[in-house]
Scaffold this motif. Structure first.
Motif, mmCIF file in Angstrom:
data_model
loop_
_atom_site.group_PDB
_atom_site.id
_atom_site.type_symbol
_atom_site.label_atom_id
_atom_site.label_comp_id
_atom_site.label_asym_id
_atom_site.label_seq_id
_atom_site.Cartn_x
_atom_site.Cartn_y
_atom_site.Cartn_z
ATOM 1 N N ILE A 19 0.942 -1.081 0.097
ATOM 2 C CA ILE A 19 0.053 -0.008 0.176
ATOM 3 C C ILE A 19 0.761 1.114 -0.043
ATOM 4 O O ILE A 19 1.523 1.352 0.988
ATOM 5 C CB ILE A 19 -0.926 0.046 1.397
ATOM 6 C CG1 ILE A 19 -1.991 -1.156 1.238
ATOM 7 C CG2 ILE A 19 -1.890 1.307 1.294
ATOM 8 C CD1 ILE A 19 -2.630 -1.278 2.632
ATOM 9 N N GLY A 20 0.907 1.930 -0.936
ATOM 10 C CA GLY A 20 1.487 3.232 -1.345
ATOM 11 C C GLY A 20 1.254 4.527 -0.370
ATOM 12 O O GLY A 20 0.125 4.424 0.089
ATOM 13 N N ASP A 21 2.026 5.475 -0.329
ATOM 14 C CA ASP A 21 1.963 6.482 0.578
ATOM 15 C C ASP A 21 0.613 7.326 0.217
ATOM 16 O O ASP A 21 -0.044 7.830 1.059
ATOM 17 C CB ASP A 21 3.236 7.687 0.302
ATOM 18 C CG ASP A 21 4.454 7.014 1.217
ATOM 19 O OD1 ASP A 21 3.991 5.845 1.830
ATOM 20 O OD2 ASP A 21 5.349 7.414 1.074
ATOM 21 N N ILE A 22 0.354 7.507 -1.183
ATOM 22 C CA ILE A 22 -0.736 8.248 -1.515
ATOM 23 C C ILE A 22 -2.168 7.541 -1.074
ATOM 24 O O ILE A 22 -3.116 8.292 -0.700
ATOM 25 C CB ILE A 22 -0.965 8.660 -2.967
ATOM 26 C CG1 ILE A 22 0.155 9.707 -3.294
ATOM 27 C CG2 ILE A 22 -2.143 9.262 -3.615
ATOM 28 C CD1 ILE A 22 0.215 9.878 -4.985
ATOM 29 N N VAL A 23 -2.018 6.205 -1.356
ATOM 30 C CA VAL A 23 -3.207 5.585 -0.982
ATOM 31 C C VAL A 23 -3.562 5.609 0.566
ATOM 32 O O VAL A 23 -4.644 5.793 1.086
ATOM 33 C CB VAL A 23 -2.771 4.052 -1.303
ATOM 34 C CG1 VAL A 23 -4.159 3.086 -0.839
ATOM 35 C CG2 VAL A 23 -2.938 3.801 -2.836
ATOM 36 N N ARG A 24 -2.396 5.553 1.243
ATOM 37 C CA ARG A 24 -2.563 5.592 2.939
ATOM 38 C C ARG A 24 -3.309 6.930 3.290
ATOM 39 O O ARG A 24 -4.039 7.046 4.199
ATOM 40 C CB ARG A 24 -1.176 5.413 3.534
ATOM 41 C CG ARG A 24 -0.358 4.053 3.255
ATOM 42 C CD ARG A 24 0.819 3.717 4.005
ATOM 43 N NE ARG A 24 1.487 2.311 3.639
ATOM 44 C CZ ARG A 24 2.193 1.951 4.172
ATOM 45 N NH1 ARG A 24 2.380 2.407 5.632
ATOM 46 N NH2 ARG A 24 2.734 0.632 3.935
ATOM 47 N N MET A 25 -2.722 8.036 2.812
ATOM 48 C CA MET A 25 -3.184 9.295 3.234
ATOM 49 C C MET A 25 -4.699 9.355 2.553
ATOM 50 O O MET A 25 -5.380 9.924 3.152
ATOM 51 C CB MET A 25 -2.240 10.332 2.334
ATOM 52 C CG MET A 25 -0.978 10.384 2.888
ATOM 53 S SD MET A 25 0.104 11.540 2.032
ATOM 54 C CE MET A 25 -0.648 13.264 2.537
ATOM 55 N N LEU A 26 -4.771 9.049 1.507
ATOM 56 C CA LEU A 26 -6.368 8.937 0.759
ATOM 57 C C LEU A 26 -7.328 8.243 1.723
ATOM 58 O O LEU A 26 -8.404 8.751 1.837
ATOM 59 C CB LEU A 26 -6.300 8.539 -0.614
ATOM 60 C CG LEU A 26 -7.729 8.745 -1.199
ATOM 61 C CD1 LEU A 26 -8.243 10.345 -1.466
ATOM 62 C CD2 LEU A 26 -7.685 8.202 -2.676
ATOM 63 N N THR A 27 -6.900 7.156 2.319
ATOM 64 C CA THR A 27 -7.644 6.203 2.944
ATOM 65 C C THR A 27 -8.307 6.896 4.300
ATOM 66 O O THR A 27 -9.298 6.928 4.527
ATOM 67 C CB THR A 27 -7.049 4.979 3.299
ATOM 68 O OG1 THR A 27 -6.767 4.188 2.072
ATOM 69 C CG2 THR A 27 -7.904 4.126 4.208
ATOM 70 N N ILE A 28 -7.091 7.499 4.897
ATOM 71 C CA ILE A 28 -7.563 8.330 6.225
ATOM 72 C C ILE A 28 -8.405 9.576 5.913
ATOM 73 O O ILE A 28 -9.285 9.878 6.509
ATOM 74 C CB ILE A 28 -6.007 9.136 6.843
ATOM 75 C CG1 ILE A 28 -5.154 7.920 7.331
ATOM 76 C CG2 ILE A 28 -6.281 9.838 7.853
ATOM 77 C CD1 ILE A 28 -3.736 8.051 7.832
ATOM 78 N N SER A 29 -8.184 10.250 5.054
ATOM 79 C CA SER A 29 -8.910 11.260 4.479
ATOM 80 C C SER A 29 -10.318 10.786 3.966
ATOM 81 O O SER A 29 -11.304 11.688 4.353
ATOM 82 C CB SER A 29 -8.290 12.123 3.313
ATOM 83 O OG SER A 29 -7.179 12.460 3.328
ATOM 84 N N ASP A 30 -10.518 9.787 3.380
ATOM 85 C CA ASP A 30 -11.779 9.286 2.940
ATOM 86 C C ASP A 30 -12.427 9.005 4.139
ATOM 87 O O ASP A 30 -13.805 8.946 4.414
ATOM 88 C CB ASP A 30 -11.469 7.917 2.115
ATOM 89 C CG ASP A 30 -12.778 7.531 1.440
ATOM 90 O OD1 ASP A 30 -13.768 8.186 1.260
ATOM 91 O OD2 ASP A 30 -12.742 6.319 1.267
ATOM 92 N N ILE A 31 -11.808 8.219 5.124
ATOM 93 C CA ILE A 31 -12.675 7.712 6.429
ATOM 94 C C ILE A 31 -13.006 8.764 7.363
ATOM 95 O O ILE A 31 -14.324 9.082 7.639
ATOM 96 C CB ILE A 31 -11.690 6.982 7.301
ATOM 97 C CG1 ILE A 31 -11.573 5.530 6.455
ATOM 98 C CG2 ILE A 31 -12.550 6.404 8.514
ATOM 99 C CD1 ILE A 31 -10.450 4.500 7.171
#
Length: 372
Positions: free
Chosen positions: A315-327
């Motif tokens: 899981i890449g950095d952009i995905v990790r940041m986007l997941t937190i933002s999405d939740i």
């Protein structure tokens, strides 16, 4: 009943009924007499109201504070009648479209016709009056800033609606226009902060479109708080704008359903990351990082996410940041059927997702969640 093809009630040049104290003037347009009378009856206790049928000669001689349109946008004659009034529409500060048949195509059509707010579904008195209400009085400078922020919301909402429609109808996707909308959001948040963006979005939108706008704003502010480079910020807001494009194949009635989903409905919702990836993968302007984010923004570090059950190293950095933002954005959304969750409570839930989200990023997200 008096002829509903013409102005329902006499108004003078200021938009005030005879014998009535000055009140905001609202003009109503509808495609049937019953719809026209229904909307006017809701508004007339608070506003000076005039109305006309779309199939009548345009009689609007002054600029109202708001225009409310209730019409079937699948009817080409209605669309043509609204376009004939485009000059007057553009001058009204608020342009509210009431859509009985909630669909991605209908919402997109409303924005294309100049809507500032779209209220899909059965007409709701409270929601309509709320959409017409003004925030507390502001200084002229502050009011100007609010108008600019509203413009950024309208541009972004139109881009999202058009994107959903392109998927639904199999039309070309305006990738550059969507990215430009993301850039405008980044400019607004850089200048005025995340809190203003959240407030403005909630004032105009609900459901899926609100969520996409909130996620993009939160992701941008997260990137700004971390001091990411401009190219990385562009990738982040592009990923956020496109992340839920797969939901275009899911009915709005399900996406915006009040209450819990059953197992079958949940399974359908969970198809959207892979569906979005499949739609975007053939576009040469979509980078691998954005495709990765679209497909994997519901993955967790412990492998419990979907659609591919990825684990930490995958899981890449952009995905990790986007997941937190999405939740976080999903938790603080404004929904008519439940209170808006306070930002501190939403952040507490993120902190409790031990093993699923990167701890260091959740810690860094605290200032975005609570203070920005």
């Amino acid at each position: 009943m008096q002829n509903a093809r013409t102005i329902l009630r006499p108004v003078d040049r200021s938009g005030i009924r005879e014998g009535e104290a000055a009140r905001p003037f609202v003009h109503v347009l509808a495609d049937t007499s019953d719809k026209l009378a229904g909307v006017c009856s809701i508004l007339e206790e608070r506003f000076s109201v005039a109305g006309e049928r779309l199939d009548a000669e345009a009689k609007l001689s002054q600029v109202p504070s708001a225009i409310v349109i209730r019409a079937e946008l699948r009817d080409v004659d209605n669309i043509a009648a609204i376009k004939k009034r485009a000059g007057k529409l553009a001058k009204a500060r608020k342009r509210i479209f009431l859509l009985e048949h909630a669909s991605h195509v209908g919402v997109s059509q409303a924005y294309a016709l100049g809507a500032t707010t779209v209220l899909p579904g059965t007409i709701n008195r409270v929601k309509l009056l709320s959409a017409l209400s003004d925030p507390p009085a502001r200084s002229s400078a502050s009011a100007s800033e609010t108008a600019q922020s509203d413009d950024a919301v309208e541009t972004a909402a139109t881009a999202i609606a058009s994107m959903f429609t392109a998927v639904t109808l199999g039309q070309p996707l305006d990738i550059d226009g969507t990215r430009e909308a993301g850039r405008q959001i980044a400019e607004r948040i850089t200048e005025h902060g995340l809190s203003e963006w959240l407030t403005t979005v909630r004032r105009h939108h609900e459901g899926t479109y609100q969520h996409c706008l909130l996620v993009t704003g939160v992701a941008i502010d997260f990137g700004l708080s971390l001091g990411v480079r401009r190219p990385d910020l562009e990738r982040l807001y592009s990923a956020a704008m496109f992340h839920d494009i797969g939901k275009a194949q899911i009915p709005l009635s399900l996406l915006d359903k009040p209450g819990r989903l059953d197992a079958q409905e949940r399974a359908l919702i969970e198809t959207h990351p892979a569906a979005g990836y499949e739609f975007l993968k053939g576009h040469d302007k979509i980078s691998p990082e954005i495709l990765d984010a679209v497909r994997h923004h519901h993955e967790y570090l412990d492998g419990s996410g979907y659609p591919d059950a990825l684990c930490a190293d995958s899981i890449g950095d952009i995905v990790r940041m986007l997941t937190i933002s999405d939740i976080f954005a999903a938790l603080i959304e404004h929904r008519q059927y439940k209170p808006t969750m306070p930002r501190a409570e939403a952040y507490g839930i993120l902190c409790g997702m031990t093993g699923k989200l990167e701890k260091a990023l959740v810690t860094a997200f605290k200032q975005v969640a609570l203070t920005r």
